[in-house]
Design a protein around this motif. Structure first.
Motif, PDB file in Angstrom:
ATOM      1  N   THR A   1       0.832  -1.206   0.000  1.00 55.58           N
ATOM      2  CA  THR A   1       0.000   0.000   0.000  1.00 55.58           C
ATOM      3  C   THR A   1       0.866   1.254   0.000  1.00 55.58           C
ATOM      4  O   THR A   1       0.585   2.220  -0.727  1.00 55.58           O
ATOM      5  CB  THR A   1      -0.918   0.005   1.235  1.00 55.58           C
TER       6      THR A   1
ATOM      7  N   SER B   1       2.565   1.760  -3.444  1.00 52.87           N
ATOM      8  CA  SER B   1       1.553   2.191  -4.417  1.00 52.87           C
ATOM      9  C   SER B   1       1.146   3.635  -4.164  1.00 52.87           C
ATOM     10  O   SER B   1       0.893   4.404  -5.108  1.00 52.87           O
ATOM     11  CB  SER B   1       0.317   1.277  -4.343  1.00 52.87           C
TER      12      SER B   1
ATOM     13  N   THR C   1      -6.211   7.960  -4.004  1.00 57.13           N
ATOM     14  CA  THR C   1      -6.742   6.600  -3.842  1.00 57.13           C
ATOM     15  C   THR C   1      -7.017   5.958  -5.191  1.00 57.13           C
ATOM     16  O   THR C   1      -6.717   4.767  -5.403  1.00 57.13           O
ATOM     17  CB  THR C   1      -8.026   6.637  -2.998  1.00 57.13           C
ATOM     18  N   LEU C   2      -7.585   6.704  -6.124  1.00 62.00           N
ATOM     19  CA  LEU C   2      -7.852   6.165  -7.460  1.00 62.00           C
ATOM     20  C   LEU C   2      -6.551   5.758  -8.165  1.00 62.00           C
ATOM     21  O   LEU C   2      -6.484   4.723  -8.845  1.00 62.00           O
ATOM     22  CB  LEU C   2      -8.612   7.180  -8.302  1.00 62.00           C
TER      23      LEU C   2
ATOM     24  N   TRP D   1      -5.319   2.533  -6.752  1.00 62.33           N
ATOM     25  CA  TRP D   1      -6.066   1.425  -7.352  1.00 62.33           C
ATOM     26  C   TRP D   1      -5.578   1.124  -8.770  1.00 62.33           C
ATOM     27  O   TRP D   1      -5.489  -0.042  -9.166  1.00 62.33           O
ATOM     28  CB  TRP D   1      -7.559   1.751  -7.378  1.00 62.33           C
TER      29      TRP D   1
ATOM     30  N   THR E   1      -4.053  -2.379  -9.968  1.00 61.26           N
ATOM     31  CA  THR E   1      -4.700  -3.115 -11.066  1.00 61.26           C
ATOM     32  C   THR E   1      -3.689  -3.556 -12.107  1.00 61.26           C
ATOM     33  O   THR E   1      -3.687  -4.707 -12.558  1.00 61.26           O
ATOM     34  CB  THR E   1      -5.785  -2.238 -11.723  1.00 61.26           C
TER      35      THR E   1
ATOM     36  N   THR F   1      -4.070  -7.787  -3.050  1.00 58.76           N
ATOM     37  CA  THR F   1      -4.414  -6.587  -3.824  1.00 58.76           C
ATOM     38  C   THR F   1      -5.675  -5.922  -3.285  1.00 58.76           C
ATOM     39  O   THR F   1      -5.731  -4.695  -3.129  1.00 58.76           O
ATOM     40  CB  THR F   1      -4.612  -6.953  -5.298  1.00 58.76           C
TER      41      THR F   1
ATOM     42  N   GLY G   1      -6.023  -2.280  -1.558  1.00 55.27           N
ATOM     43  CA  GLY G   1      -6.963  -1.297  -2.100  1.00 55.27           C
ATOM     44  C   GLY G   1      -7.912  -0.765  -1.044  1.00 55.27           C
ATOM     45  O   GLY G   1      -8.255   0.430  -1.039  1.00 55.27           O
TER      46      GLY G   1
END
Length: 552
Positions: free
Chosen positions: A151, A154, A180-181, A184, A188, A398, A402
């Motif tokens: 996390t 990312s 946050t988007l 994600w 992905t 994942t 997220g």
């Protein structure tokens, strides 16, 4: 007479043929089944395909650690507490300390090369009365630590992208939901690569290693040569800061070690990938120490480049807008476009770090589920027959990562608190395993099977006797040198764990500068103890013995 001679000749041929077959069998075991045999010694079946070699695993470890890149992102922690001199001397302390730690981790990985790593070693080394409990707590800390690490990396990717947009558009108003988007989106793409082209992952990691090194020079050269003015050596090597208000430069120095320490997180990724590495008992330790050597040298060069090139780091940091290192890039090259290209290199490499982090986190989660350490373990530990990878564990890690990113929308402080467990979760798990190894080492409980023939399976202890017969692998430090290094590693970990719980400032304003590691680590520990007492105590018995090596 002719018949007798012919019979003797046939008997001789049979003897020679039998001997040849035995030699051939020994060669096959030595050359091809060594990994399977060493995994069986730990009680585990070979279910994952061994795709990685020394170079590709070094690439995964180097790319995941992302040391020189991460140092740019977090170096302000050490600059505020310690200053330029504190960063330099602290870097050497952290670098050498990690070498000591991962020499011992390498010894453990060589002896028991399984994806479980720390919790498996703790189970083997702890006293029989406490092995289940300490193994379980170690497993939870490691799993949560890896999910938090995924996390965090990312989020670094997402945050740097938003900073890059701000650099090129001063009117851009960033919002928490945008980060946050982007987290994600990063997850992905990472999960797609890890699942659908998993067979190409070793080749990808070799490419990552090349980009990791070339990208370093792509940033270092313009940063050093295009900067108009440089700081003096006296400014870099003698200036200590105490911005946190501790009234002690020595105390500020130790608190500032957190920045350098975070840049080296993830070295044990090779351990959790060890069931997919050929010649794991020797190449996993080599990959870890090789990545420490490569990343340490690169990070030291980048640290010197930034410290000598940055005119006033604190002024840049207080100015806000973009991340301090991005502004340093812009000041050095004199253009927004140049700073954009340099920052883009770091974003790509941070994404590659997230890619490797997802692989290591999923293998750790899969391994703990395989030993019934997690809820719904039978489901999580399933292996996809076509790809021979733990697809469900990859998806689970994942999804959890997220979900953690959602916290950032409501409260960025709370989100930072959650991911603060990264350093503590890893270091506490290291300390438990290394401390128990030192105890066993001093007692002389660990035997040496390296002198025995590989095919002599009768000498291998049974699962019931493994507590007193953990054997060394082919890679280790012997005698007093090994004991001394083990003591140094334990001392280093205790030092880092203690100071990693301190806030960066004495006066914590509304929680903005609070270090939430105590709360988060304590909460995870209390939860895991509660779950163990209520449920897992009945279902978790430590690493499950799936195969007896004497039956091979």
């Amino acid at each position: 007479m002719d018949k007798i001679i012919e019979t003797q000749t046939l008997d001789d041929r049979a003897v020679h043929q039998g001997a040849s077959e035995r030699i051939s069998e020994t060669k096959i075991i030595t050359d091809f089944d060594r990994d399977k045999y060493e995994l069986a010694r730990a009680g585990k079946k070979q279910v994952l395909k061994r795709r990685f070699g020394l170079v590709s695993m070094t690439g995964l470890s180097c790319g995941l650690m992302c040391t020189w890149e991460s140092l740019l992102v977090v170096f302000l922690i050490g600059f505020q507490n310690g200053g330029p001199a504190g960063l330099v001397y602290g870097f050497f302390l952290i670098w050498l300390g990690n070498f000591s730690v991962f020499i011992v981790i390498g010894e453990l990985a060589s002896a028991v090369p399984t994806a479980g790593g720390q919790y498996h070693w703790v189970s083997l080394l702890a006293p029989r009365s406490t092995r289940k409990f300490f193994s379980y707590i170690t497993g939870w800390l490691t799993v949560i630590g890896w999910i938090a690490a995924l996390t965090a990396v990312s989020f670094f990717v997402a945050d740097l992208i938003l900073h890059l947009v701000t650099l090129n558009d001063g009117t851009f108003g960033r919002a928490a939901w945008q980060g946050t988007l982007l987290v994600w989106a990063s997850l992905t793409v990472g999960v797609a690569i890890n699942i659908f082209i998993s067979g190409a992952l070793p080749s990808i990691e070799v490419v990552v290693l090349i980009i990791h090194i070339l990208g370093f020079f792509g940033i270092l050269i313009p940063l050093v040569y295009l900067t108009p003015t440089h700081n003096s050596a006296k400014q870099v090597f003698t200036t200590f800061n105490d911005i946190g208000g501790w009234n002690s430069k020595g105390l500020a120095f130790f608190i500032g070690l957190q920045g350098n320490a975070l840049a080296f997180v993830g070295t044990d990724s090779a351990v959790h990938m060890s069931e997919e590495v050929r010649n794991a008992s020797t190449d996993v330790p080599r990959a870890m120490l090789g990545s420490l050597l490569i990343n340490g040298c690169l990070a030291l060069g980048m640290l010197f480049a930034v410290l000598f090139s940055a005119p006033d780091v604190l002024q840049i940091a207080n100015a806000g807008g973009v991340s301090p290192f991005i502004q340093i890039f812009k000041n050095a090259v004199g253009s927004t476009a140049g700073a954009t290209v340099m920052t883009s290199i770091i974003i790509v490499l941070e994404f590659c770090s997230a890619l490797g982090c997802l692989a290591a986190a999923s293998r750790m989660t899969w391994s703990f589920a395989r030993d019934r350490g997690l809820p719904f373990s039978q489901f999580i530990s399933m292996i996809d027959k076509r790809t021979t990878i733990p697809v469900i564990a990859i998806l689970l890690v994942t999804i959890l990562s997220g979900l953690l990113a959602l916290i950032n929308i409501g409260n960025n402080i709370a989100f930072n608190g959650v991911i603060s467990i990264v350093l503590e979760g890893f270091y506490i798990s290291y300390l438990l395993a290394i401390g128990l190894l030192l105890w066993r080492r001093l007692r002389g409980d660990i035997i040496d099977l390296n002198t025995a023939p590989l095919v002599s399976l009768n000498s291998v202890p049974s699962a019931e006797d493994v507590e007193l017969h953990v054997s060394w692998g082919p890679w280790r430090l012997t005698g007093a040198l090994g004991i001394a290094n083990n003591i140094i590693a334990c001392s280093y970990l205790l030092l880092l764990i203690f100071f990693s719980f301190w806030p960066v400032k004495v006066n914590v304003a509304e929680g903005l500068d609070m270090n939430w590691a105590v709360l988060v680590t304590g909460s995870v520990t209390i939860f895991s103890i509660g779950y163990y007492v209520i449920w897992a105590k009945k279902s978790y018995n430590g690493p499950i013995v799936e195969v007896d090596p004497r039956t091979l």
